[in-house]
Scaffold this motif. Structure first.
Motif, PDB file in Angstrom:
ATOM      1  N   ILE A 148      -1.028  10.061  -0.786  1.00 14.92           N
ATOM      2  CA  ILE A 148      -0.099   8.947  -0.996  1.00 14.92           C
ATOM      3  C   ILE A 148      -0.950   7.712  -1.251  1.00 14.92           C
ATOM      4  CG2 ILE A 148       1.679   7.467   0.001  1.00 14.92           C
ATOM      5  CD1 ILE A 148       2.387   9.709   1.890  1.00 14.92           C
ATOM      6  N   GLY A 149      -0.634   6.974  -2.329  1.00  9.50           N
ATOM      7  CA  GLY A 149      -1.358   5.737  -2.617  1.00  9.50           C
ATOM      8  C   GLY A 149      -0.415   4.557  -2.500  1.00  9.50           C
ATOM      9  N   MET A 150      -0.758   3.617  -1.610  1.00  7.59           N
ATOM     10  CA  MET A 150       0.109   2.446  -1.434  1.00  7.59           C
ATOM     11  C   MET A 150      -0.604   1.187  -1.909  1.00  7.59           C
ATOM     12  SD  MET A 150       1.993   3.070   2.204  1.00  7.59           S
ATOM     13  CE  MET A 150       0.597   3.742   3.083  1.00  7.59           C
ATOM     14  N   SER A 151       0.174   0.329  -2.593  1.00  8.04           N
ATOM     15  CA  SER A 151      -0.388  -0.897  -3.144  1.00  8.04           C
ATOM     16  C   SER A 151       0.345  -2.106  -2.588  1.00  8.04           C
ATOM     17  CB  SER A 151      -0.252  -0.855  -4.670  1.00  8.04           C
ATOM     18  OG  SER A 151      -0.507  -2.113  -5.235  1.00  8.04           O
ATOM     19  N   ALA A 152      -0.368  -3.195  -2.389  1.00 11.31           N
ATOM     20  CA  ALA A 152       0.252  -4.461  -1.985  1.00 11.31           C
ATOM     21  C   ALA A 152      -0.586  -5.605  -2.517  1.00 11.31           C
ATOM     22  CB  ALA A 152       0.336  -4.547  -0.462  1.00 11.31           C
ATOM     23  N   GLY A 182      -4.662   0.116  -1.565  1.00  8.11           N
ATOM     24  CA  GLY A 182      -5.369  -0.777  -2.480  1.00  8.11           C
ATOM     25  C   GLY A 182      -4.562  -2.028  -2.749  1.00  8.11           C
ATOM     26  N   GLY A 183      -5.128  -2.929  -3.531  1.00 10.75           N
ATOM     27  CA  GLY A 183      -4.475  -4.207  -3.812  1.00 10.75           C
ATOM     28  C   GLY A 183      -5.356  -5.347  -3.341  1.00 10.75           C
ATOM     29  N   HIS A 199      -9.863   3.669   0.481  1.00 12.43           N
ATOM     30  CA  HIS A 199      -9.515   2.374  -0.100  1.00 12.43           C
ATOM     31  C   HIS A 199     -10.197   2.250  -1.454  1.00 12.43           C
ATOM     32  CE1 HIS A 199     -10.594  -1.919  -0.875  1.00 12.43           C
ATOM     33  NE2 HIS A 199      -9.306  -2.067  -0.631  1.00 12.43           N
ATOM     34  N   GLY A 200      -9.450   1.770  -2.458  1.00 13.81           N
ATOM     35  CA  GLY A 200     -10.031   1.527  -3.774  1.00 13.81           C
ATOM     36  C   GLY A 200     -10.101   0.035  -4.045  1.00 13.81           C
TER      37      GLY A 200
END
Lengths: 217, 487
Positions: A148-152, A182-183, A199-200
Motif C-alpha cells: 500500500i502506498g500512501m501520499s500526503a 511519500g509526499g 519511504h520514497g
C-alpha cells in the motif's frame, strides 16, 4: 503479421501516440493476436523503452506519462479479451494500491509515482485523492495488494497514514501487505515513527523502495 | 538560423531614450572637434590631415570636424557576416540575432586537472575551443587565453591556429598590435578558405581593436586594423574607459569618451578603406576606488554596454559589447550573480554580439567550469527575453476543458507539443530532489560544471583541418617566427 503488430504497438507507445495505440490494439484483437502477448511484447515493451529513456535523462515526464496513458487506453481494449485463467497468470512484478490520504486532494505526486511503478512493471490500483482510512482498509481486503502506498502533501493530513497502519496491524493484515509512504512533508524518520516499511523521497526512489519491499525476505 | 533570434524576443530593454542617444552623439562630436584625440600613427594622421582635420604632429593629436564623422558612419557596411568553417555557424550581424562570444585573452587558467591557477597555455585554447564548439549557447569563439608557452612574437599566430583547428565556429580575436602580424593572421585564415579573394567573401576571422582611454589610440593597433580592413576582414573598435579613472566618473561622460575614441577610429578606417566592415563597441566599467580594480561585473558596466548596443543601432552599425562578466576570483556565487546581472541587459537591448562568458577575475582568468555555467546562464537569459506568448494555442482552453478540475496536464499532447517551446530545459542546473542530489554526491554547481566540461572533452571532436591546411599553417608560423622576431 503478428510480429509487425507487436512492433507497431510498441512504436505507438514510444512515439507517444495514444490514438494509434488504441487503434492498433483493436486491430490486434481482430487479427487474432493473443492479448497477453500484445500487452507484454508490445505495449509494456514500449513503456519500458520510454522508462529507460527517462531514467537516462533523455525523456521528459510528460513523455513517460503519455506513453503510460497509451498503454492504459490500449489495455482497456485488450483486457476484456483475456481469458480468466490467463489473467491470473499475468506476470506483474507485484500489485500496489496507492492513494492520497483523507483530507488531502493533492494528486500529482501520487500519480507520477503510480506511472513510474507501472513503467517498472507493477500492477497499480490508484484509489485517487482524499481516500478515507476505511477505504484503504476495505480495498486492501478486496484487491489483496503486495504494497500500500500512501501520499500526503500536508503535515495536517500525513497523520492519517498512522491511522491506516494501526488498523492494518489490528486486523492482522500487516503480514500480507507492506506499507510505504511519500509526499513533501514525509521523511525516513516519519516512516520509522509510524512503523511504515518504506519511504520514497521522490518518484524514482519510490520505485526502488517498492522493488525492495517485494523481494522475498 | 544560428544565434538567438530576436524575432522571438518579446521583452526588450531600453537604457537610453532617443534624446539621450542624440545628446551623447552631439557631446561626442564636440569632443572630437574641440578636444580631439591622440593617434600614435603618422600614417593615419596624414590620412586625417588630407581629409581636412587639424593635426598637431608633435602631440600626435587630431581635431576631427563633425561632417567627417557623419560621413564615416554613413560609409560603414550595414550588415556583416562573420563566416565560419562550417557555414551553418555563420553569424549574421543583421540586427535580428544575438550572438554569444566566448570571452577573450585571459592570461591565467584554472587547470582542469589540478584546479590550480597558473599562466595560460596553448592547450587551454585547444580545450576551450572544443568545449565552445560543443556548446550551443556559444556562437563565436574568441581564443580565451594567450599561448604563453610559445615565444611572444608568434604567440597570437599560435592562438589563431589552435582556435581554427579546434572549432568550426567563427573566430574573433583582439590581440593584433602590428600590421605585419595582421598579414600573417590574414594569410592563415586565407589558407582555410582557399585564398585571399575567398576570404573577403567568407571572412572566417574578425579582429577587435581596443582604444586607450582617455582619447588615445595605439598606432600599431590601428594600422593592424587597417590591414584587416584592406583584406575584407571585419574589424571591431572597443572603447574601455574606467569610470572615475580613465573616463569621467559619470556613465554618460565615460560613454562620450569611449564613443569619441571609437568614432575617431571609424573615421580613419572609412577614409582609408570606404565601405569596410566595422563592428561598434564600447564599455564603461567602474573603477573600484577601494579595490583599485576594474569592475566588469558591476551594474555600471551592464548599463553602459546595453546603452552602447542602442547607440550602435542608432548609428546603424552592428555591435559587440561585454556581458556575462565577473570580477569574482573564481567560479561560485559572486561569479554567478555578476554574470547574470551583467549579461541580461545586453541581451534584452539586442546587442549583436556579447562577449564575456568563460572568464573570471575581470576577463583575465579562464575557468572551464565558468564557460559551461555561463552558457547555461545565457540560455536562461534568452528564455527570459522571449517573454510570454499569448494566443489561442497557448491560452490552452481546449486542454483546460479536457483535464478539468482535479486532473493533471502531464499526459496531454498539448504538454508535449509546447514543453520545449515554453520551458527552459536545464543542461546543467540541478533541480533534483534533495535525496537524489545527496545520493549523487551532493555536488555543487562548479563540480557539476567541471564534470560536464570533462565529458565534452571526452566525446566531442570538431572536424579536424585537412592535413595540407595544417601543414601550411605550420609553415606560415615558422616563416613568421624568423620574420617577426626582428621587431
Amino acid at each position: 503479421m503478428k510480429e509487425e503488430l507487436l512492433k507497431s504497438l510498441m512504436d505507438a507507445v514510444t512515439g507517444y501516440d495514444v490514438d494509434a495505440a488504441v487503434k492498433l490494439a483493436e486491430e490486434a484483437l481482430r487479427a487474432g493476436v493473443d492479448p497477453v502477448d500484445a500487452i507484454q511484447d508490445g505495449l509494456a515493451k514500449g513503456v519500458r523503452i520510454v522508462g529507460d529513456r527517462f531514467a537516462a535523462g533523455e525523456a521528459f515526464l510528460t513523455e513517460l506519462m503519455i506513453a503510460a496513458e497509451a498503454m492504459k487506453q490500449a489495455m482497456a481494449v485488450l483486457e476484456p479479451a483475456i481469458p480468466k485463467r490467463a489473467k491470473a497468470a499475468k506476470r506483474a512484478l507485484g500489485k500496489i494500491l496507492i492513494g492520497t490520504v483523507e483530507g488531502d486532494i493533492h494528486d500529482i505526486g501520487k500519480s507520477i509515482v503510480g506511472t513510474m511503478l507501472t513503467v517498472a512493471g507493477f500492477e497499480v490500483v490508484d484509489l485517487g485523492v482524499d481516500v478515507s482510512v476505511e477505504k484503504f482498509i476495505n480495498k486492501t481486503k478486496e484487491v489483496e495488494p503486495d504494497i500500500i502506498g500512501m501520499s500526503a502533501l500536508m503535515t495536517t493530513t500525513m497523520v492519517k497514514m498512522k491511522d491506516v497502519i494501526k488498523i492494518l496491524d489490528a486486523d492482522g493484515l500487516r503480514k500480507k501487505v507492506k506499507v510505504m509512504v511519500g509526499g513533501a512533508p514525509t521523511s525516513k524518520e516519519w516512516a520509522r515513527e509510524i512503523d511504515a516499511d518504506g519511504h520514497g523521497g521522490d518518484a524514482m526512489e519510490a520505485v526502488e523502495v517498492a522493488k525492495k519491499l517485494i523481494e522475498p525476505s | 538560423m544560428w544565434g538567438f533570434p530576436r524575432e522571438t524576443q518579446r521583452i526588450t530593454f531600453s537604457v537610453l531614450s532617443k534624446d539621450d542617444l542624440e545628446a551623447i552623439h552631439w557631446a561626442t562630436l564636440d569632443v572630437l572637434e574641440t578636444t580631439g584625440v591622440r593617434i600614435y600613427s603618422e600614417k593615419c594622421l596624414k590620412t586625417l590631415e588630407e581629409a581636412g582635420c587639424t593635426i598637431n604632429h608633435e602631440q600626435h593629436s587630431v581635431l576631427i570636424p563633425s561632417h567627417l564623422v557623419e560621413e564615416a558612419l554613413r560609409k560603414c557596411n550595414r550588415t556583416i557576416r562573420l563566416c565560419a568553417r562550417d557555414p551553418k555557424y555563420d553569424a549574421n550581424l543583421d540586427d535580428r540575432h544575438v550572438y554569444i562570444t566566448s570571452d577573450g585573452n585571459g592570461t591565467e587558467t584554472f587547470d582542469l586537472d589540478t584546479g590550480q591557477r597558473r599562466p595560460s597555455k596553448k592547450d587551454d585554447i585547444v580545450k576551450s575551443a572544443i568545449i565552445s564548439d560543443a556548446l550551443d549557447a556559444v556562437h563565436i569563439y574568441w581564443p580565451m587565453v594567450s599561448s604563453q608557452d610559445v615565444p611572444s612574437h608568434i604567440r597570437h599566430l599560435h592562438d589563431l591556429e589552435a582556435s581554427l583547428a579546434n572549432t568550426e565556429k567563427h573566430v574573433t580575436f583582439e590581440t593584433t598590435m602590428h600590421p605585419k602580424e595582421a598579414q600573417y593572421q590574414i594569410e592563415m585564415a586565407a589558407t582555410l578558405v582557399g585564398g585571399r579573394k575567398e576570404l573577403r567573401r567568407r571572412p572566417l576571422i574578425s579582429s577587435l581593436h581596443c582604444t586607450s582611454a582617455p582619447l588615445q589610440m595605439h598606432g600599431g593597433c590601428l594600422e593592424a586594423a587597417l590591414e584587416f580592413a584592406k583584406a575584407g576582414v571585419p574589424i571591431m573598435f572597443m572603447g574601455m574607459p574606467q569610470l572615475g579613472a580613465t573616463g569621467p566618473v559619470t556613465l554618460a561622460g565615460s560613454m562620450v569618451v569611449s564613443n569619441a575614441e571609437v568614432l575617431s577610429c571609424i573615421v580613419v578606417t572609412q577614409l582609408t578603406y570606404p565601405g569596410s566592415s566595422v563592428v561598434y563597441s564600447g564599455s564603461g566599467a567602474a573603477f573600484d576606488m577601494k579595490a583599485l580594480m576594474r569592475a566588469g561585473g558591476g551594474p555600471e558596466h551592464a548599463l553602459t554596454c546595453a546603452a552602447f548596443g542602442q547607440l550602435s543601432r542608432y548609428y546603424g552599425i552592428p555591435s559587440i559589447v561585454g556581458g556575462f562578466v565577473s570580477t569574482a576570483k573564481r567560479p561560485g556565487a559572486q561569479a554567478s550573480y555578476e554574470k547574470l546581472t551583467s549579461g541580461f541587459p545586453a541581451v534584452f537591448s539586442g546587442c549583436d554580439m556579447i562577449a564575456g562568458i568563460g572568464l573570471v577575475n575581470d576577463c583575465t582568468t579562464l575557468a572551464f567550469e565558468e564557460l559551461v555555467i555561463d552558457a547555461e546562464i545565457a540560455r536562461i537569459v534568452f528564455r527570459l527575453a522571449q517573454g510570454i506568448e499569448v494566443n489561442d494555442n497557448t491560452l490552452a482552453l481546449n486542454v483546460i476543458r479536457k483535464v478539468g478540475p482535479g486532473g493533471n496536464f502531464l499526459a496531454e499532447r498539448h504538454t508535449l507539443d509546447y514543453l520545449k517551446k515554453e520551458h527552459f530545459i536545464p543542461e546543467l542546473s540541478d533541480r533534483r530532489s534533495y535525496e537524489s542530489w545527496l545520493k549523487d554526491g551532493a555536488k555543487d554547481i562548479v563540480k557539476r560544471a567541471r564534470e560536464k566540461a570533462v565529458a565534452i572533452l571526452h566525446k566531442h571532436q570538431p572536424k579536424p583541418l585537412e592535413k595540407e591546411v595544417q601543414r601550411e599553417l605550420q609553415d606560415i608560423i615558422s616563416r613568421a617566427n624568423s620574420d617577426l622576431a626582428e621587431h
